[in-house]
Design an enzyme around this catalytic site. Structure first.
Site, PDB file in Angstrom:
ATOM      1  N   THR B 315      34.484  52.889  29.495  1.00 42.71           N
ATOM      2  CA  THR B 315      33.697  54.033  29.962  1.00 42.71           C
ATOM      3  C   THR B 315      32.705  53.577  31.026  1.00 42.71           C
ATOM      4  O   THR B 315      32.519  54.236  32.050  1.00 42.71           O
ATOM      5  CB  THR B 315      32.928  54.669  28.789  1.00 42.71           C
ATOM      6  OG1 THR B 315      33.868  55.047  27.787  1.00 42.71           O
ATOM      7  CG2 THR B 315      32.157  55.895  29.239  1.00 42.71           C
ATOM      8  N   TRP B 318      34.448  52.710  34.255  1.00 44.15           N
ATOM      9  CA  TRP B 318      35.050  53.901  34.855  1.00 44.15           C
ATOM     10  C   TRP B 318      34.074  54.506  35.866  1.00 44.15           C
ATOM     11  O   TRP B 318      34.477  55.063  36.884  1.00 44.15           O
ATOM     12  CB  TRP B 318      35.369  54.939  33.763  1.00 44.15           C
ATOM     13  CG  TRP B 318      36.063  56.168  34.301  1.00 44.15           C
ATOM     14  CD1 TRP B 318      37.400  56.361  34.411  1.00 44.15           C
ATOM     15  CD2 TRP B 318      35.433  57.354  34.810  1.00 44.15           C
ATOM     16  NE1 TRP B 318      37.657  57.590  34.962  1.00 44.15           N
ATOM     17  CE2 TRP B 318      36.471  58.227  35.215  1.00 44.15           C
ATOM     18  CE3 TRP B 318      34.119  57.771  34.967  1.00 44.15           C
ATOM     19  CZ2 TRP B 318      36.232  59.480  35.757  1.00 44.15           C
ATOM     20  CZ3 TRP B 318      33.875  59.016  35.519  1.00 44.15           C
ATOM     21  CH2 TRP B 318      34.927  59.861  35.907  1.00 44.15           C
ATOM     22  N   HIS B 319      32.772  54.392  35.595  1.00 46.97           N
ATOM     23  CA  HIS B 319      31.759  55.002  36.455  1.00 46.97           C
ATOM     24  C   HIS B 319      31.485  54.214  37.716  1.00 46.97           C
ATOM     25  O   HIS B 319      30.739  54.661  38.585  1.00 46.97           O
ATOM     26  CB  HIS B 319      30.457  55.206  35.683  1.00 46.97           C
ATOM     27  CG  HIS B 319      30.556  56.296  34.666  1.00 46.97           C
ATOM     28  ND1 HIS B 319      31.091  56.098  33.427  1.00 46.97           N
ATOM     29  CD2 HIS B 319      30.216  57.602  34.722  1.00 46.97           C
ATOM     30  CE1 HIS B 319      31.070  57.237  32.762  1.00 46.97           C
ATOM     31  NE2 HIS B 319      30.548  58.169  33.522  1.00 46.97           N
ATOM     32  N   GLY B 320      32.063  53.016  37.805  1.00 47.72           N
ATOM     33  CA  GLY B 320      31.871  52.242  39.017  1.00 47.72           C
ATOM     34  C   GLY B 320      32.204  50.799  38.738  1.00 47.72           C
ATOM     35  O   GLY B 320      32.002  50.302  37.622  1.00 47.72           O
TER      36      GLY B 320
END
Lengths: 399, 471
Positions: B315, B318-320
Site C-alpha cells: 500500500t 503504491w502511493h509512490g
C-alpha cells in the site's frame, strides 16, 4: 405523483447547473481575446500554435490550458471576486499584501525569502563598491512593514530589516551609513508611506534628507514639512492594483519650492526635461512616475546651482522621491539604476568622476529592492588570479 | 486533463455531455471511449498507447482464460496477465527507484531511465488485474466486446485519480445503462460538491501547508508544525475525496455506479477503522487480491502479522516509488498489528475520545512521512512537532497563519465529519409543503454558489496542484 414531482425537481437541478456551464462556455467562446491585462499588469497567454512535436510532448496542452484560463470570459471580474472571497474569510493577507489598519495596504516580505546567503551576496557587492569609492554613503530605507508597526495586522510576520541594517552599518562603518530606520520609526504616525503603494512619500524622503545632510554637511533645515502640498488626490498605487477591491486613493504631495528649481535633465542620453516632475503621469495609472519620469537606466541632472559638488546615485525607485530635494546641494547629479545598466560600473563611474572631479557617491535603495535588485559588473578582469575571484564574488550577486 | 480546470469545465465537459446524450444506444460507448482517449491523451499524448496496449492485452487474456477454464490451462494466462500488468507498472513506476537504491547500496552509478510516470497507471493496471483475476475465479463474466472492455479501462471519470472500480462491479452497466434524471441530478450534486472540496477547501489548505513546508526545520515552531501537518491532512483528504466525488458524480451522470472511496476517515476511533474509511477501493483491492489469498487472519497470528506487514508495504509504495512511502505504509502496519494484539480491545473499553485522538495523532504523524522526502527533513519536522526544535512553541508566522485560516480550518473540520450531510438529510425528511419547496430552492442556490465560487478560484488559478502524479 410524489415521484413525478421529484423527477421534475431533479430535472430543474440538472438544467440549472448545466445551464450555468453552457452559458459561461458560450460567452467564453464568443468573447474576444486580449493581449494585456491592465488590472493584473501582465501579458496574457495567447492561443498556442499547433505543432506536432509540442503536442506529443504535452506542451501544447499545457499552453492551451494557460491560454484558456488567461482569456476566460470576464477574467478580471472573477479575479476581483477572488479577493472578495478572501476578505469574506477574514483574511488580513491577500496575495502578498497585508490589509493594515487605518486603510494601509502593506507589502508582505517573509523572512524565508531573504536568507542570510542573499544578504551575504549583496553585502559583498557593497563592500567592493565602498572599497573602490571610499566616499560612498549608504542609505537603505526600511519598507513600511518594518516601520508602521501599529498599522500592521496583529502577528503579521515580516523580514526583520533592522538586523540586516545592523549588518550594513557594521560593514560600511558609522561614517558612511545613513541611518533612516530610526527617524522613520520616530515619525511612524505621520504620512511617510503611501496607503495604496509600496513607496514612501515625500514626507518620508524629507526626513531621510535631513539624516543625509548630517553626513554631507548640507543644509538639513532647508525644507519644512508644513509646506507639503498635494499635486494629486487620485493616486492608486501598485498595492491597490494587486488588490483592487478597495477603492482607496492616495494624495501625492510634494514640496512646491522644488518645482521651481532650475534643472536641465537628460534621460538615457536622449530625452531632455526642465523639471524633476512629469505632470503627464498624474493623469495616468502609474502616478508615481511623476517623480523623475519613472524608470530610466541613467539620468543626468545639471542644476542651476554652482556648488561645485557632484553626486553619483546608485538607486531604485525610492530615490526618485528624494533626489529632487537634493538639487540645490549639487551642481550635477548622476542617477544610475543598475536594473537597466549592463556596462562596467566602475569604468562608467570613473568616466564621470574624471569629468567632474571628486564626486559624492550615494547608494540609495529600500532594503527589499537592495536585496532583490542591487547588482553590477564591477569591471571585466583578466580571468586569472585575484581578479577572477573578485569577479566571481561580484557575479555571485547576479542571480 | 484535470477536472478543476477551465479546459475541462468549459471545453471538454459541455461538448462531451452534448455528444454523449445525443448519441443513440450503443453509440454512447463509442462517444465515451473516444472522449476518454482524448481526455487521457490531452495530458499523456504518448502514453495513451501504453493504456491501449494494456487494454488489448487484458482483453485477450480474458478471452483466453474464458476459453481454457475447463482445460485447466487458464492459470497460465492469469499468470501471464499479472506478469504483464505488474511488469508495465514495475518498469514505469519502480525501475528508477530500484536503480537508485541499488546504486546507493552498491556504490554503482547505473544511469536512471529517462521516463516519467504515466498518469493514472496505478489505477488502471489495478482495474484490469481485477478483471483477469475475477475471470479466472469465475466471479466475472468474460467480456467478448472489445469496445465495452475498452470503455471500462479508459473511462475518464475515474481514470486518473480513482476510485479503483472492480470489473465485476460495473460489468452489467458497461452494456446497458438507462439514463435516469434522478441519477443524473445526484451525479451533478456529487460533482459540484467534489469540485468545491477540491478547489475551495483542498487548494486553500494546500497553500497553508506549502507555506509551512517552505519554512526551514530550524525555524519551525511546535504550533507551526502541527498547523502545517493538519493543513496537509485536510488538503489531501479534501483533494482526494473531492476527486472521488467528482468521479462518482460523473459516473452517475453517465449511468454508472462506482464504489464509494471515502467515508469521513478522520472521525475513526482506530487505525483499523481509518483504513476502512480511507481510500476504500484501494484497501478492498489489496484485501481481496492479496491479503485474503495469503490467508488473511485464518492462519494464526504470526501469519496474519506477516500479511499485514506485506499488504501495507505494498500500500505504501503504491502511493509512490520512494522510501518515505514504504515507511508510511509500515507505520500504519505497526499500529494495525498493535491493535490486533491488544490495543483494539483496550480502545473499545475507553471513551470514544481516546480512540479519536490516538487515531488522529497516528494519522497526522503518518502524513509527515507521506508529504516530505529525505530522512533529515522528516526527522526535523517530527522533531519540531514534538518540541525538539529550537524555535519554541509558537512564533509570529504560526500565530498569524492560524488567525488567517481560522475560519477555513473551522469549515474544514466540520466538513470532514458527517455533520453537514446528516443535517441536510434531516431537513429533507422533516419538511412538508413549503419546507420542501424552500429546501429545493436553497439546494439549487447552494450548488450554483459552490460551482461559481469554484470557477472563481479556478480562473484565478494561483494554486491548483495535481497530487497524484506519483500514484
Amino acid at each position: 405523483m410524489d415521484l413525478l414531482e421529484e423527477r421534475r425537481n431533479a430535472a430543474v437541478t440538472v438544467f440549472f447547473l448545466f445551464g450555468i456551464l453552457l452559458v459561461l462556455t458560450a460567452a467564453d467562446l464568443i468573447g474576444g481575446e486580449r493581449l494585456f491585462s491592465e488590472a493584473e499588469n501582465r501579458i496574457l497567454a495567447q492561443k498556442p500554435v499547433w505543432n506536432t512535436g509540442q503536442v506529443l510532448a504535452g506542451e501544447y496542452a499545457q499552453a492551451y490550458e494557460e491560454y484558456a484560463a488567461d482569456q476566460f470570459v470576464g477574467r478580471e471580474k472573477w479575479v476581483s471576486l477572488k479577493s472578495l472571497m478572501d476578505l469574506a474569510q477574514q483574511k488580513k493577507e491577500i496575495g502578498g499584501v497585508y490589509l493594515g489598519r487605518g486603510g494601509y495596504l502593506i507589502e508582505q516580505h517573509l523572512p524565508r525569502n531573504y536568507p542570510a546567503r542573499l544578504e551575504d551576496q549583496k553585502l559583498a557587492l557593497l563592500e567592493l563598491l565602498t572599497e573602490r569609492y571610499p566616499q560612498t554613503l549608504v542609505m537603505l530605507v526600511p519598507t513600511a512593514d518594518n516601520v508602521l508597526e501599529k498599522r500592521m495586522p496583529a502577528f503579521a510576520p515580516y523580514y526583520d530589516q533592522e538586523a540586516f541594517l545592523e549588518r550594513v552599518r557594521n560593514l560600511v562603518g558609522e561614517k558612511r551609513y545613513v541611518d533612516v530606520l530610526g527617524i522613520l520609526r520616530e515619525h511612524a504616525g505621520e504620512e511617510i508611506y503611501y496607503r495604496t503603494d509600496h513607496h514612501w512619500t515625500t514626507l518620508g524622503a524629507l526626513y531621510a534628507y535631513q539624516e543625509l545632510m548630517g553626513h554631507t554637511g548640507g543644509r538639513a533645515g532647508r525644507y519644512d514639512p508644513g509646506e507639503l502640498a498635494a499635486v494629486s488626490e487620485s493616486f492608486r498605487g501598485t498595492l491597490y492594483s494587486r488588490l483592487p477591491v478597495f477603492d482607496r486613493q492616495d494624495e501625492i504631495r510634494i514640496l512646491p519650492g522644488t518645482q521651481a528649481y532650475p534643472v536641465e535633465i537628460t534621460y538615457d542620453f536622449g530625452k531632455k526635461a526642465q523639471s524633476c516632475y512629469e505632470d503627464k503621469y498624474l493623469s495616468a495609472k502609474n502616478q508615481y512616475g511623476y517623480f523623475l519620469d519613472d524608470s530610466h537606466s541613467f539620468v543626468e541632472i545639471d542644476t542651476g546651482y554652482h556648488t561645485g559638488k557632484t553626486l553619483f546615485v546608485i538607486k531604485d525607485s525610492y530615490a526618485n522621491t528624494l533626489i529632487p530635494l537634493l538639487v540645490p546641494e549639487y551642481s550635477r547629479i548622476y542617477v544610475l539604476d543598475p536594473r537597466y545598466f549592463f556596462g562596467e560600473l566602475f569604468e562608467f563611474m570613473d568616466h564621470y568622476q574624471e569629468r567632474s572631479g571628486e564626486m559624492d557617491v550615494l547608494v540609495l535603495y529600500n532594503c527589499i529592492h537592495f536585496l532583490e535588485d542591487f547588482r553590477y559588473y564591477p569591471q571585466i578582469y583578466e580571468l586569472t588570479g585575484e581578479g577572477a575571484g573578485a569577479q566571481a564574488r561580484a557575479e555571485g550577486g547576479n542571480p | 486533463m484535470v477536472f478543476s480546470s477551465v479546459v475541462f469545465l468549459f471545453r471538454f465537459l459541455p461538448l462531451f455531455m452534448i455528444l454523449y446524450f445525443a448519441a443513440p444506444g450503443r453509440m454512447k460507448n463509442v462517444v465515451l471511449l473516444l472522449g476518454s482517449l482524448f481526455f487521457y491523451a490531452w495530458g499523456e499524448p504518448v502514453y495513451v498507447l501504453l493504456m491501449l496496449f494494456s487494454t488489448l492485452s487484458d482483453y485477450l487474456h480474458g478471452l483466453a482464460i474464458g476459453a481454457c477454464r475447463r482445460k485447466g490451462t487458464a492459470r497460465i494466462f492469469l499468470v501471464s496477465s499479472l506478469l504483464i500488468n505488474l511488469g508495465v507498472l514495475g518498469f514505469f513506476k519502480y525501475a528508477n527507484f530500484l536503480i537508485g537504491t541499488v546504486n546507493a547500496l552498491g556504490g554503482w552509478s547505473v544511469p536512471l531511465l529517462d521516463l516519467h510516470l504515466p498518469i493514472g497507471i496505478s489505477f488502471y493496471t489495478f482495474q484490469t488485474m481485477s478483471y483477469t483475476i475475477d475471470c479466472y475465479r469465475g466471479e466475472a463474466r468474460v467480456q467478448r466486446n472489445l469496445l465495452d472492455f475498452a470503455v471500462y479501462v479508459t473511462m475518464f471519470p475515474q481514470l486518473i485519480a480513482g476510485p479503483i472500480v472492480k470489473y465485476r462491479d460495473v460489468q452489467d452497466q458497461l452494456r446497458v445503462r438507462k439514463p435516469d434524471i434522478l441519477e443524473i441530478a445526484q451525479g451533478c450534486r456529487r460533482f459540484v460538491a467534489g469540485l468545491a472540496k477540491k478547489v475551495l477547501l483542498a487548494n486553500q489548505f494546500g497553500l497553508l501547508w506549502e507555506s509551512v513546508k517552505e519554512t526551514p526545520s530550524g525555524d519551525l515552531t511546535v504550533l507551526g508544525a502541527w498547523l502545517g501537518i493538519a493543513a496537509f491532512a485536510l488538503q489531501i483528504y479534501f483533494d482526494f475525496s473531492g476527486y472521488s466525488d467528482m468521479a462518482i458524480g460523473l459516473g452517475r451522470i453517465l449511468g454508472f455506479r462506482f464504489p464509494e472511496n471515502f467515508r469521513y476517515p478522520y472521525v475513526s476511533r482506530s487505525v483499523t477503522e481509518f483504513w476502512r474509511r480511507w481510500h476504500i477501493s484501494l484497501g478492498s483491492w489489496f484485501r481481496e487480491y492479496v491479503y485474503i489469498p495469503l490467508g488473511g487472519n485464518r492462519r494464526g497470528l504470526p501469519r496474519q502479522i506477516f500479511n499485514i506487514l506485506l499488504v501495507w508495504m505494498l500500500t505504501g509504495i503504491w502511493h509512490g516509488a520512494g522510501w518515505n512511502f514504504l515507511i508510511w505504509g509500515l507505520w500504519f502496519a505497526l499500529w494495525l498489528i498493535l491493535e490486533k494484539v491488544f490495543l483494539g480491545k483496550l480502545l473499545e473499553r475507553l471513551p470514544a475520545v481516546f480512540g479519536r485522538v490516538y487515531t488522529l495523532a497516528a494519522v497526522l504523524v503518518s502524513w509527515v512521512f507521506f508529504s516530505l522526502e529525505g530522512t533529515g527533513r522528516i526527522l526535523g519536522y517530527l522533531g519540531a512537532m514534538f518540541g525538539a526544535g529550537s524555535a519554541g512553541l509558537a512564533g509570529r508566522e504560526a500565530v498569524f497563519a492560524l488567525r488567517e485560516n481560522f475560519l477555513l480550518l473551522a469549515v474544514g473540520a466540520v466538513a470532514a465529519t458527517p455533520l453537514a450531510g446528516s443535517l441536510a438529510r434531516r431537513m429533507e425528511g422533516a419538511g412538508s409543503g413549503w419546507g420542501i419547496a424552500l429546501c429545493r430552492v436553497l439546494e439549487k442556490l447552494i450548488l450554483a454558489g459552490l460551482l461559481l465560487a469554484s470557477v472563481v478560484y479556478i480562473v484565478e488559478a494561483s494554486y491548483n496542484p495535481f497530487l497524484y502524479f506519483r500514484f
